[in-house]
Design an enzyme around this catalytic site. Structure first.
Site, PDB file in Angstrom:
ATOM      1  N   PRO A   2       0.837  -1.200   0.000  1.00 19.21           N
ATOM      2  CA  PRO A   2       0.000   0.000   0.000  1.00 19.21           C
ATOM      3  C   PRO A   2       0.877   1.257   0.000  1.00 19.21           C
ATOM      4  CG  PRO A   2      -0.690  -1.551   1.709  1.00 19.21           C
ATOM      5  CD  PRO A   2       0.627  -2.023   1.199  1.00 19.21           C
ATOM      6  N   LYS A  57       3.104   6.574   4.450  1.00 21.85           N
ATOM      7  CA  LYS A  57       2.442   5.274   4.332  1.00 21.85           C
ATOM      8  C   LYS A  57       2.049   4.697   5.693  1.00 21.85           C
ATOM      9  CE  LYS A  57       5.782   3.671   1.549  1.00 21.85           C
ATOM     10  NZ  LYS A  57       6.509   2.748   0.641  1.00 21.85           N
TER      11      LYS A  57
END
Length: 287
Positions: A2, A57
């Site tokens: 991700p 992130k």
């Protein structure tokens, strides 16, 4: 893994579901994933959730009492929402479950990590800056103060460093990983090996490619259910993960370079003047 757009969407989705809710408990299943011990995870019990945001992130779940549950999903981690109490106990084992957050009504989410290489990290802290990865983050590329002038200063400071590595370095620019660095460089029509120090025209083109690529990905991911985010990301990538497919812009076959633990893809027609970059791993195999 991700990256900024997916983590942004996860944060927005979790914020809508969790804000104002009370935590019953945080259960750690994969004990190596927990990187802190003070405050203890038990201190989250009874805390009301103030909101969920991101830093690069990293996901940051903040409580009204000043505690933060920070999560870095690494390469194979994910967050899976549960609308009801879990059927299983979540006992330690060899499965993908790393942690389970349970709200006062039994709903909540599971943090999972696929594969055998476990890199997912969880932190319970009083200040997100206590997390080493957050403390050393570079600027957010979608922030209002991430201007072209600031970006040019960053590039100049990196000198001869290769653009691919510069864009992926979280201490230089936060939130960009392997996939979106490939996409940004393709949009900018620049080689992954191009030096960071460049002229004004090139830096302006790269800045525009960076901002538009990430902003477009965030817009697509916004409101997408967590279960569909990975597929949404993959379906919209232009070159990353598209080895041997035709470039959507010029039709040239997309090539790749293999490193020890990852690969990157690029279009020779759009990015390297038709030249194929040296791939040491593949070159050795073909000898």
């Amino acid at each position: 893994m991700p990256e900024l757009p997916e983590v942004h969407a996860l944060a927005s989705d979790l914020d809508a579901r969790l804000r104002g809710r009370e935590i019953a408990r945080l259960q750690i299943v994969a004990f190596p994933a927990l990187k802190t011990y003070d405050p203890p995870v038990e201190s989250l019990a009874g805390e009301r959730i103030a909101g969920v945001t991101r830093h690069g992130k990293f996901l940051d779940l903040a409580t009204d009492g000043g505690l933060h549950l920070v999560m870095h999903l690494a390469r194979a981690g994910w967050v899976r929402w549960r609308a009801a109490a879990p059927q299983s106990s979540g006992r330690p084992g060899a499965g993908p479950l790393a942690a389970r957050l349970v709200l006062d009504d039994g709903s909540g989410f599971d943090v999972t990590e696929a594969g055998t290489k476990k890199s997912l990290a969880l932190y319970v802290v009083r200040d997100p800056a206590e997390v080493p990865g957050i403390a050393r983050l570079g600027p957010d590329p979608l922030a209002d103060d991430f201007t072209l002038a600031r970006f040019r200063e960053i590039l100049a400071a990196q000198g001869r460093a290769q653009l691919k590595s510069v864009l992926r370095d979280q201490s230089v620019v936060a939130g960009i990983g392997n996939a979106y660095s490939d996409e940004i460089l393709h949009v900018a029509r620049m080689s992954p090996f191009k030096p960071a120090a460049m002229g004004d025209d090139d830096s302006a083109a790269l800045y525009e490619a960076l901002r538009t690529t990430l902003a477009d990905a965030v817009a697509r991911a916004e409101g997408t259910p967590a279960s569909e985010l990975k597929a949404e990301k993959k379906s919209n990538l232009r070159v990353h993960g598209r080895f041997r497919e035709p470039c959507p812009v010029c039709g040239t076959r997309i090539e790749q370079v293999i490193f020890a633990d990852r690969t990157f893809q690029y279009c020779p027609g759009c990015q390297t003047g038709g030249k194929k970059l040296s791939d040491r791993v593949m070159d050795r195999l073909l000898k």
